[in-house]
Design an enzyme around this catalytic site. Structure first.
Site, mmCIF file in Angstrom:
data_model
loop_
_atom_site.group_PDB
_atom_site.id
_atom_site.type_symbol
_atom_site.label_atom_id
_atom_site.label_comp_id
_atom_site.label_asym_id
_atom_site.label_seq_id
_atom_site.Cartn_x
_atom_site.Cartn_y
_atom_site.Cartn_z
ATOM 1 N N HIS A 1 31.147 22.860 77.693
ATOM 2 C CA HIS A 1 30.365 24.003 78.179
ATOM 3 C C HIS A 1 29.390 24.451 77.096
ATOM 4 O O HIS A 1 28.734 25.475 77.220
ATOM 5 C CB HIS A 1 31.297 25.162 78.567
ATOM 6 C CG HIS A 1 32.096 24.885 79.804
ATOM 7 N ND1 HIS A 1 33.127 23.967 79.826
ATOM 8 C CD2 HIS A 1 32.011 25.377 81.064
ATOM 9 C CE1 HIS A 1 33.637 23.922 81.052
ATOM 10 N NE2 HIS A 1 32.977 24.763 81.816
ATOM 11 N N ASN A 2 29.335 23.688 75.994
ATOM 12 C CA ASN A 2 28.460 24.015 74.872
ATOM 13 C C ASN A 2 27.101 23.340 75.120
ATOM 14 O O ASN A 2 26.995 22.112 75.094
ATOM 15 C CB ASN A 2 29.130 23.509 73.586
ATOM 16 C CG ASN A 2 28.284 23.729 72.349
ATOM 17 O OD1 ASN A 2 27.069 23.630 72.387
ATOM 18 N ND2 ASN A 2 28.954 24.008 71.241
ATOM 19 N N ALA A 3 26.073 24.154 75.362
ATOM 20 C CA ALA A 3 24.765 23.608 75.741
ATOM 21 C C ALA A 3 24.212 22.686 74.651
ATOM 22 O O ALA A 3 23.597 21.658 74.946
ATOM 23 C CB ALA A 3 23.791 24.743 76.017
ATOM 24 N N GLY A 4 24.440 23.024 73.384
ATOM 25 C CA GLY A 4 23.931 22.197 72.280
ATOM 26 C C GLY A 4 24.550 20.812 72.293
ATOM 27 O O GLY A 4 23.869 19.800 72.136
ATOM 28 N N GLU B 1 42.571 24.981 77.329
ATOM 29 C CA GLU B 1 42.814 25.552 76.006
ATOM 30 C C GLU B 1 42.941 24.416 74.986
ATOM 31 O O GLU B 1 43.574 23.390 75.277
ATOM 32 C CB GLU B 1 44.114 26.348 76.038
ATOM 33 C CG GLU B 1 44.117 27.466 75.026
ATOM 34 C CD GLU B 1 45.482 28.127 74.955
ATOM 35 O OE1 GLU B 1 45.867 28.556 73.864
ATOM 36 O OE2 GLU B 1 46.144 28.166 76.016
ATOM 37 N N ASP C 1 35.125 16.770 70.458
ATOM 38 C CA ASP C 1 35.657 17.892 69.690
ATOM 39 C C ASP C 1 35.161 17.689 68.275
ATOM 40 O O ASP C 1 35.277 16.603 67.708
ATOM 41 C CB ASP C 1 37.180 17.965 69.717
ATOM 42 C CG ASP C 1 37.625 19.358 69.291
ATOM 43 O OD1 ASP C 1 37.346 20.318 70.025
ATOM 44 O OD2 ASP C 1 38.209 19.501 68.201
ATOM 45 N N PHE D 1 22.122 23.513 66.240
ATOM 46 C CA PHE D 1 22.997 24.585 66.712
ATOM 47 C C PHE D 1 24.128 24.782 65.704
ATOM 48 O O PHE D 1 24.234 24.044 64.713
ATOM 49 C CB PHE D 1 23.548 24.254 68.110
ATOM 50 C CG PHE D 1 24.467 23.059 68.145
ATOM 51 C CD1 PHE D 1 23.971 21.774 68.177
ATOM 52 C CD2 PHE D 1 25.851 23.224 68.120
ATOM 53 C CE1 PHE D 1 24.811 20.668 68.204
ATOM 54 C CE2 PHE D 1 26.712 22.120 68.146
ATOM 55 C CZ PHE D 1 26.180 20.842 68.189
ATOM 56 N N ASP E 1 24.459 23.950 61.705
ATOM 57 C CA ASP E 1 23.381 23.069 61.220
ATOM 58 C C ASP E 1 22.563 23.654 60.059
ATOM 59 O O ASP E 1 22.229 22.920 59.127
ATOM 60 C CB ASP E 1 22.440 22.684 62.368
ATOM 61 C CG ASP E 1 22.997 21.564 63.223
ATOM 62 O OD1 ASP E 1 23.893 20.845 62.749
ATOM 63 O OD2 ASP E 1 22.525 21.401 64.364
ATOM 64 N N ARG F 1 28.266 12.838 65.295
ATOM 65 C CA ARG F 1 28.315 12.525 66.725
ATOM 66 C C ARG F 1 27.726 11.130 66.966
ATOM 67 O O ARG F 1 28.252 10.348 67.745
ATOM 68 C CB ARG F 1 27.540 13.607 67.494
ATOM 69 C CG ARG F 1 27.820 13.672 68.963
ATOM 70 C CD ARG F 1 27.412 15.020 69.574
ATOM 71 N NE ARG F 1 28.294 16.084 69.127
ATOM 72 C CZ ARG F 1 27.967 17.012 68.225
ATOM 73 N NH1 ARG F 1 26.760 17.049 67.706
ATOM 74 N NH2 ARG F 1 28.843 17.914 67.848
HETATM 75 P P1 IMP Z 1 34.484 22.598 69.752
HETATM 76 O O1 IMP Z 1 34.409 21.128 69.495
HETATM 77 O O2 IMP Z 1 34.058 22.972 71.121
HETATM 78 O O3 IMP Z 1 35.803 23.154 69.336
HETATM 79 O O4 IMP Z 1 33.392 23.300 68.848
HETATM 80 C C1 IMP Z 1 33.067 22.812 67.593
HETATM 81 C C2 IMP Z 1 32.115 23.736 66.869
HETATM 82 O O5 IMP Z 1 31.784 23.042 65.663
HETATM 83 C C3 IMP Z 1 30.812 23.978 67.572
HETATM 84 O O6 IMP Z 1 30.812 25.137 68.325
HETATM 85 C C4 IMP Z 1 29.845 24.099 66.407
HETATM 86 O O7 IMP Z 1 29.888 25.374 65.920
HETATM 87 C C5 IMP Z 1 30.439 23.218 65.346
HETATM 88 N N1 IMP Z 1 29.724 21.952 65.366
HETATM 89 C C6 IMP Z 1 30.125 20.772 65.892
HETATM 90 N N2 IMP Z 1 29.161 19.852 65.773
HETATM 91 C C7 IMP Z 1 28.119 20.475 65.168
HETATM 92 C C8 IMP Z 1 26.830 20.029 64.806
HETATM 93 O O8 IMP Z 1 26.389 18.903 65.042
HETATM 94 N N3 IMP Z 1 26.063 20.951 64.210
HETATM 95 C C9 IMP Z 1 26.477 22.225 63.945
HETATM 96 N N4 IMP Z 1 27.649 22.685 64.292
HETATM 97 C C10 IMP Z 1 28.479 21.813 64.896
#
Ligand code: IMP
Length: 219
Positions: free
Chosen positions: A15-18, A46, A75, A160, A163, A189
């Site tokens: 659900h993370n747009a970035g 969760e 993740d 995002f 970064d 990634r």
């Molecule tokens: P989750 O994987 O949804 O638990 O969230 C991981 C969190 O790590 C994200 O909300 C970002 O804050 C951070 N994160 C993961 N990958 C990146 C990235 O490529 N750049 C910046 N922050 C990142």
């Protein structure tokens, strides 16, 4: 031998747009119809895992079962060496309910200063676990990392999350200052993604390039 993806539609279980944007960009060459969990109204499970891989797997499996389609989950997070790997799997949670990463980045800076860590020891790495799950519960998981140095105040407004405070080794710009394509070429990634493509999309046109990236012995 990893299971191959041979469908035409893939759910991005985020659900993370970035993240959805970056994963969709990475999948563009592979002629896959990408739909996001948010778009399909799928619930967010969760994150009860103790590792990036466990959390990626539970998110991918939940989305694949709910959508009855293969689902890809990421993740990821930032691990600060001098903070014993924090925030790590709690990277999103450090930003609080408002998802305010200025708060999370300020907390990292404060904790480094409180511990008296010298600036040259502000080492950190991003980790990304990518899991591809099928509705029958089968799952393939790949983990990538990118290492670098932290900088405060953060720089740049691209990307995002964390970064702006992360400068990858060998570069002068932070991820927040880099153009998306430059970040995609070297990110955690992208490293996980190259392994995924080589293993699960072996017939895709770019898979041999991904295989070479994923395995230094192939270069
Ligand atoms: P989750 O994987 O949804 O638990 O969230 C991981 C969190 O790590 C994200 O909300 C970002 O804050 C951070 N994160 C993961 N990958 C990146 C990235 O490529 N750049 C910046 N922050 C990142």
């Amino acid at each position: 031998m990893a299971r191959r993806f041979d469908g035409s539609t893939l759910i991005v279980a985020s659900h993370n747009a970035g993240k959805v944007r970056e994963i969709s960009d990475l999948l563009r060459p592979f002629a896959v119809d990408v739909r996001s969990a948010g778009e399909l109204g799928l619930a967010e499970p969760e994150e009860t895992g103790q590792t990036f891989a466990e959390n990626a797997e539970l998110k991918a499996r939940a989305a694949a079962q709910a959508a009855r389609l293969p689902a890809l989950a990421d993740d990821s997070g930032l691990c600060v060496v001098a903070l014993d790997g924090a925030p790590g799997i709690y990277s999103a949670r450090w930003a609080g309910p408002d998802k305010d990463f200025a708060v999370a980045m300020a907390r990292i800076e404060r904790e480094l200063l409180d511990r008296g860590t010298a600036q040259q020891d502000w080492r950190a790495y991003f980790v990304c676990a990518l899991s591809l799950a099928w509705p029958d519960g089968h799952c393939e998981t790949f983990v990538g990392e990118v290492h670098g140095q932290l900088v405060f105040p953060g720089r740049g407004d691209k990307g995002f999350g964390y970064d702006p405070i992360f400068i990858p080794d060998g570069y002068a710009q932070s991820f927040g200052e880099m153009e998306p394509d430059a970040k995609h070429a070297i990110s955690h990634r992208a490293a996980a993604f190259a392994q995924l493509i080589a293993a699960c999309f072996p017939d895709a046109p770019d898979a041999s390039a991904s295989r070479a990236d994923a395995d230094p012995r192939a270069n």
